[in-house]
Design a protein around this motif. Structure first.
Motif, PDB file in Angstrom:
ATOM      1  N   UNK B 343       0.939  -1.204   0.342  1.00 37.33           N
ATOM      2  CA  UNK B 343      -0.266   0.001  -0.085  1.00 37.33           C
ATOM      3  C   UNK B 343       0.904   1.622  -0.589  1.00 37.33           C
ATOM      4  N   UNK B 406      -1.162  -2.673  -5.002  1.00 40.52           N
ATOM      5  CA  UNK B 406      -2.110  -3.705  -4.267  1.00 40.52           C
ATOM      6  C   UNK B 406      -3.435  -2.284  -3.834  1.00 40.52           C
ATOM      7  N   UNK B 407      -2.804  -1.611  -3.098  1.00 44.71           N
ATOM      8  CA  UNK B 407      -3.860  -0.479  -3.166  1.00 44.71           C
ATOM      9  C   UNK B 407      -3.043   0.954  -2.983  1.00 44.71           C
ATOM     10  N   UNK B 408      -3.721   2.419  -2.964  1.00 43.62           N
ATOM     11  CA  UNK B 408      -3.130   3.683  -2.653  1.00 43.62           C
ATOM     12  C   UNK B 408      -3.864   4.281  -1.602  1.00 43.62           C
ATOM     13  N   UNK B 414      -8.706   4.280   0.040  1.00 45.68           N
ATOM     14  CA  UNK B 414      -8.202   3.034  -0.158  1.00 45.68           C
ATOM     15  C   UNK B 414      -8.824   2.837  -1.581  1.00 45.68           C
ATOM     16  N   UNK B 415      -8.146   3.308  -2.883  1.00 41.11           N
ATOM     17  CA  UNK B 415      -8.152   2.815  -4.543  1.00 41.11           C
ATOM     18  C   UNK B 415      -6.955   2.197  -5.030  1.00 41.11           C
ATOM     19  N   UNK B 416      -7.949   1.912  -6.103  1.00 41.37           N
ATOM     20  CA  UNK B 416      -7.157   1.038  -6.952  1.00 41.37           C
ATOM     21  C   UNK B 416      -6.159   1.806  -7.412  1.00 41.37           C
ATOM     22  N   UNK B 417      -4.815   0.835  -8.054  1.00 46.00           N
ATOM     23  CA  UNK B 417      -3.726   2.159  -8.696  1.00 46.00           C
ATOM     24  C   UNK B 417      -5.385   2.744 -10.469  1.00 46.00           C
TER      25      UNK B 417
END
Lengths: 368, 430
Positions: B343, B406-408, B414-417
């Motif tokens: 992350x 995996x996530x930002x 939390x968001x996917x790239x």
């Protein structure tokens, strides 16, 4: 199990909405109602929230929001703590949570847009009613979008019983495709077997295999279509345990993996892996006991059910068939698993056919 | 192609001799050497291209900048010639001269805070995306406070010129700007441009200062707190958390998790030459978090025990890949290979609408001598500049491809790239 006398009103309401036939008028010929007529969990949850709104004693927006939050928490808490309650039909609380979150979000938006408390209540009530009807129309839309992906002559694998998938198969058959469905039995609740019974009713030939045979059977499969209990923020899905196994096998053999899910199942969760999901859903093994049976020891376990007489079926299991485990052995019985987005080819939703990365797009639009 | 008029040279013009690639390169270097060494003319303007892709031109006034003798030119790595080469900056190079009276540098005269910060950028005292941005905005507040509008000029244009001169000074003479600085600077420029024509000087200064404080508070401090709260949901008792280098976002979230009473331990991976992890681990240990310190070489040994990796970012590209301190991508790759989730903690103001696919096109060159200086006194590479076939390369950043993310964790959750592009769209509805 009988309702306890001091159960919160909201749970009584939930039972009322989830009882068979709650979604449709009782059949006129007095026959028992099909399980298909029970509304989806999120829809039932929203109906409960509507009940709270219609019976609220609050006159302020903050008060009403607080009441709704409490109601939502009670519902989810109940679903999380009593996963084996038959009214839930083995479904996890994720779908309940996502439905509640969606509704609460809509309520917040309405509060910001409309000035008057009564106007807001009226608008929300109307929206809630529309939402309840949405369940059925969403399913039809998904069926029409997904049916073309079931090709003529295909072998399609699925997992567990999903009314959305049933609608999709029904539509595909109606459009003239001749295909066969393969489904693993779906231990421990026999969901796959239930699915086999339901899907064959719409005229689709079905083959049931053991759960452990998924990878073997995948060799001849052309596409996998499953339902979902929840679709999470990174485009992954949470569904009946065994879905992840199926997705990995499909990926390894280049078989497309499709998920049919309504948009109200989009949940604000971001599991990093299955361990994270287990901890987040707080799955307690004590709440979901398992029985171990050596079915080969049961003398009436013949190949064709017609060979078994009614009296033979009703006897209790012979002792030699039941396997007893000592207390030192821990048993895990998770009801659902998390399939990451990379194994999912496409999602069929009422918003259209989406790639997994589009799910986050929709969630951002909805919640921000 | 037929029917096109013949665009070749007239037949009587002698064609230029065709040079080989090496010869063309040598000619280019020689031309650059004469430009840098000479510069007595007023037009000695060079262009510096930073990772942001912006071209900034040195204002061509009296004395063009002499950035040291051309001796170091042949030691630059050819493949990275698209990036500004590393040159040691003395205080004089950064605009600090001892001459009294009228300033000999570019006009208008730069505020002393600007010069001081420039020096801090050049010698590395101020490092890190958030630190550089905060320092920059702090200096801009000073500049605005002490700004004296010239009569007859429109306030916003005058002020715009002043702040642009400051920014150019840092970027061209001290150190290329970061994406974080670029975002904040764009914000300030649009603020200044948006000042109404009849606003008084006092009102303008108050408004700008207030808005700068608001920006720092909301996009940096508050965002960091929200990131810590989102990330905290992924930290559980008994976890082993791995991190690399030193990131303010990761420090905030680890402290917050500790304050919330969670029991976990941290492995800090560090990378040469900056060794920023040493400061980080002191801060964490001081906050009561059990820590382990390793260098990158020990990564695969430790990775088996790690539950989750939290990394910091310098910038977020719109395709979901992450620019970070050199070494970050290695950690992400190793984690991915061991199925450990990665992350990134990154505030939304660091989002760039560039797309970058690898670590070469957009990067920054650091001091090559840092590669050989291990602090052991002498090194076998001490006379590397004289060795004909030897070059030392010190890249400051690297790019982590979105597949390893995996996530930002942003202040939006939390968001996917794949959702970074969506955020850009949502933040700039045009």
């Amino acid at each position: 199990p009988p309702e306890s006398v001091d159960e919160p009103a909201i749970l009584k309401e939930l039972r009322r909405h989830l009882s068979p036939g709650a979604g449709a008028p009782p059949p006129s010929d007095g026959s028992t109602v099909n399980v298909d007529d029970t509304p989806a969990l999120p829809v039932a949850a929203i109906k409960c929230m509507l009940h709270v709104i219609n019976h609220t004693s609050s006159h302020t927006m903050m008060g009403l929001q607080a009441e709704l939050s409490v109601a939502a928490d009670t519902l989810v808490e109940f679903a999380a703590s009593s996963p084996s309650d038959p009214i839930l039909g083995g479904r996890s609380h994720i779908a309940l949570r996502s439905g509640c979150d969606l509704f609460l979000r809509y309520v917040t938006r309405a509060f910001l847009e409309l000035p008057d408390f009564d106007a807001v209540v009226a608008a929300i009530a109307e929206r809630g009613e529309r939402f309840a009807r949405l369940s059925v129309t969403a399913r039809d839309r998904i069926a029409r979008l997904g049916a073309p992906f079931v090709h003529h002559g295909a072998q399609v694998m699925t997992h567990g019983y999903s009314r959305t998938v049933r609608a999709l198969f029904s539509e595909a058959a109606r459009c003239g495709a001749r295909f066969e469905v393969v489904v693993p039995e779906g231990r421990p609740d026999g969901g796959g077997a239930k699915a086999a019974a339901a899907y064959s009713e719409v005229g689709v030939p079905v083959r049931v295999v053991l759960d452990s045979a998924v990878a073997c059977a995948m060799e001849n499969v052309d596409a996998v279509v499953v339902g979902a209990e929840g679709v999470v923020e990174n485009g992954g899905v949470v569904n009946k345990i065994g879905t992840y196994n199926m997705a990995i096998a499909a990926h390894a053999m280049g078989v497309p993996f499709y998920v049919a899910a309504e948009s109200y199942k989009f949940a604000r969760m971001y599991p990093l892996n299955n361990g994270d999901l287990v901890k987040e859903m707080d799955m307690d093994p004590a709440r979901m006991p398992l029985d171990f049976v050596d079915t080969t020891k049961i003398s009436w376990n013949k190949l064709h059910p017609k060979d078994v007489s009614e009296t033979e079926k009703s006897v209790t299991l012979p002792e030699e068939a039941v396997i007893n485990l000592p207390d030192s052995v821990t048993v895990e019985n998770h009801p659902c698993d998390y399939t990451p987005a990379k194994y999912i080819t496409l999602l069929f939703t009422d918003l259209g056919v989406l790639t997994p990365s589009a799910v986050s797009d929709e969630l951002i639009r909805l919640y921000h | 192609m037929s029917g096109k008029p013949n665009k070749g040279p007239p037949k009587d013009v002698e064609k230029k001799p065709k040079l080989s690639k090496a010869e063309r390169r040598a000619l280019q270097e020689a031309q650059r050497a004469t430009k840098a060494a000479g510069g007595g003319k007023g037009g000695g303007g060079g262009t510096a291209v930073g990772p942001g892709g912006k071209n900034t031109t040195v204002p061509g006034t009296g004395d063009a900048v002499a950035t040291t003798s051309p001796v170091g030119l042949s030691n630059d790595v050819q493949e990275f010639s698209h990036l500004p080469p590393y040159r040691e900056k003395s205080p004089a190079d950064c605009g600090l001269t001892l001459s009294a009276g009228a300033p000999s540098g570019p006009s208008p005269a730069l505020h002393p805070s600007v010069l001081a910060l420039g020096l801090q950028y050049a010698d590395g005292s101020v490092r890190g995306a958030n630190a550089r941005c905060k320092a920059m905005m702090g200096v801009f507040k000073d500049v605005i406070r002490d700004f004296e509008p010239s009569p007859g000029k429109i306030l916003s244009q005058d002020l715009d010129h002043t702040i642009k001169s400051a920014f150019q000074h840092w970027t061209t003479k001290c150190r290329t700007h970061s994406v974080s600085m670029g975002s904040a600077f764009s914000f300030l420029k649009s603020l200044v441009a948006g000042l109404s024509r009849d606003i008084t000087e006092k009102e303008a200064k108050e408004e700008l200062t207030e808005q700068i404080d608001f920006y720092l508070h909301e996009r940096l401090d508050f965002a960091g707190k929200v990131i810590a709260s989102h990330a905290g949901k992924k930290i559980r008792n008994g976890d082993v958390i791995l991190t690399y280098g030193r990131s303010s976002a990761v420090e905030t979230l680890l402290r917050r998790a500790r304050d919330d009473g969670k029991n976990f331990r941290v492995v800090v991976v560090d990378g040469r030459p900056l060794l920023e992890g040493k400061v980080f681990i002191r801060a964490l240990a001081g906050h009561g978090i059990p820590c382990t310190y390793i260098l990158l070489s020990g990564l695969s040994y430790v990775m088996r025990e790690v539950s989750i990796v939290f990394l910091g970012a310098a910038a977020l590209m719109s395709n979901g890949s992450v620019l970070g301190r050199a070494g970050t991508a290695t950690v992400a790759l190793a984690a991915r290979a061991s199925n450990v989730p990665v992350l990134f903690g990154c505030e939304t103001y660091k989002i760039s609408n560039r797309i970058q696919l690898e670590s070469i096109t957009g990067n920054e060159l650091g001091n090559p001598d840092d590669v050989k200086d291990t602090g052991a006194g002498t090194s076998a590479l001490d006379d590397w500049k004289d060795a004909p076939n030897l070059k030392l390369l010190n890249l400051l950043y690297d790019l982590t491809p979105s597949e390893f993310v995996s996530g930002i964790v942003t202040e939006m959750g939390i968001l996917p790239p794949s959702s970074v592009a969506v955020l850009i769209r949502e933040m700039n509805p045009q």
